[in-house]
Design an enzyme around this catalytic site. Sequence first.
Site, PDB file in Angstrom:
ATOM      1  N   ASP A 104      71.127  38.634  61.184  1.00 47.02           N
ATOM      2  CA  ASP A 104      69.833  39.602  61.363  1.00 47.02           C
ATOM      3  C   ASP A 104      70.274  40.964  61.922  1.00 47.02           C
ATOM      4  OD1 ASP A 104      67.417  40.320  61.553  1.00 47.02           O
ATOM      5  OD2 ASP A 104      66.840  39.051  63.082  1.00 47.02           O
ATOM      6  N   ASP A 106      67.544  43.230  55.893  1.00 45.15           N
ATOM      7  CA  ASP A 106      68.487  43.106  56.992  1.00 45.15           C
ATOM      8  C   ASP A 106      68.572  41.755  57.643  1.00 45.15           C
ATOM      9  OD1 ASP A 106      65.620  42.629  58.291  1.00 45.15           O
ATOM     10  OD2 ASP A 106      66.569  43.246  59.993  1.00 45.15           O
ATOM     11  N   GLU A 107      68.371  40.947  56.571  1.00 43.49           N
ATOM     12  CA  GLU A 107      68.486  39.413  57.216  1.00 43.49           C
ATOM     13  C   GLU A 107      68.817  38.706  56.071  1.00 43.49           C
ATOM     14  OE1 GLU A 107      65.012  36.791  58.838  1.00 43.49           O
ATOM     15  OE2 GLU A 107      64.568  38.840  58.786  1.00 43.49           O
TER      16      GLU A 107
HETATM   17 MG   LIG Z   1      66.265  42.249  62.060  1.00 40.27          MG
END
Ligand SMILES: [Mg+2]
Length: 356
Positions: free
Chosen positions: A11, A106-107
């Site tokens: 993350d 983003d993960e």
């Molecule tokens: Mg994040």
Amino acid sequence: MSINRKIIHVDMDAFYVSVEIRDNPALVGLPVAVGGNSDRRGVIATCNYEARKFGVRSAMATAMALKKCPNLVIVPGRMAEYKEVSRQIREIFEYYTPLIEPLSLDEAYLDVSDCTEFQGSATLIAQQIRRDIFYKTGLTASAGIAPVKFLAKVASDENKPNGQFVITPDQVVEFVKTMPLEKISGVGKVTLKKLHDAGLFVGEDVRNSKEVFLSQLLGSYGAVLWARCQGIDNRGVETERVRKSVGVERTFSEDIKDLSVLKQIMHEKLIPELKKRAQSYLDKRHIGKLGVKLKFNDFVVTTKEQKHNQFDVATFESLLVEALSRGEGRAVRLLGVHIGLEDSVVDAIEQLSLFG
Ligand SMILES: [Mg+2]
């Protein structure tokens, strides 16, 4: 028992904002947020840790964020750039494993069970992935390492930002016992309140309850939560994201209390928009359920769904009435409608617009 895998949840830290600060060093050290502007009643998409110290949070209304942090620097998002960075990160993941399940830009979950780097140590693989990301993009990431997906996600939050946390198979039971229930993905404000009202706060409380009690309390999610608190999560890392639902929603310029006004917006704006948006999916998939989502003026979100196999205006209407009654007279800030698609593995509704 679950089937143990080596799952890493990666993350990025305050992703959009970190990209903005990387590209504009004048912002270093300042409280910064990416998001919509205040007069349109936009929301904050992400903010950095300096802004979080003032109580600014993702999904907070911009006006509220500025009240908490008057010096907050708000910059508009650059989605194309975020997508490019996301692609670079994905390339790094692909060096270690083909089993990658992105949850957003983003993960992602990675299954590194068969990765032979570092003698198969998921801890060292995660560390190297975070280093690779930093060298390639100049951005920091956090990681969680666990034998099952949901715990990997919980773990990535433990040493955030720029840290990682490992839960080994031996540690699972001890970890879930003391884990606050709100850490489990799927437990939102409404679910959490029900759990707290029933005297359940941490994993141990659920472990000491009967599964049937959880099902009565939470419906079908009750059994899922009960299993999670035993440390069980048999979901594999899904490399092909299959969309579970399609939705559209709207944040109002002024809060609305009047059911007839909400109905009108739903009929004239949201349902036609949803039909248009759903078209490409309905060539191959079927509608499994209809749903209505409301956000009240205190930011509590409630969702009401019903099984149905077609767009049915009357059903949407009755769902709206039921959802609204949960607000006990509070005005509505946001209204959304969605359809559930059958054969699904994803648990997130992709929003029509990131910045509300
Ligand atoms: Mg994040």
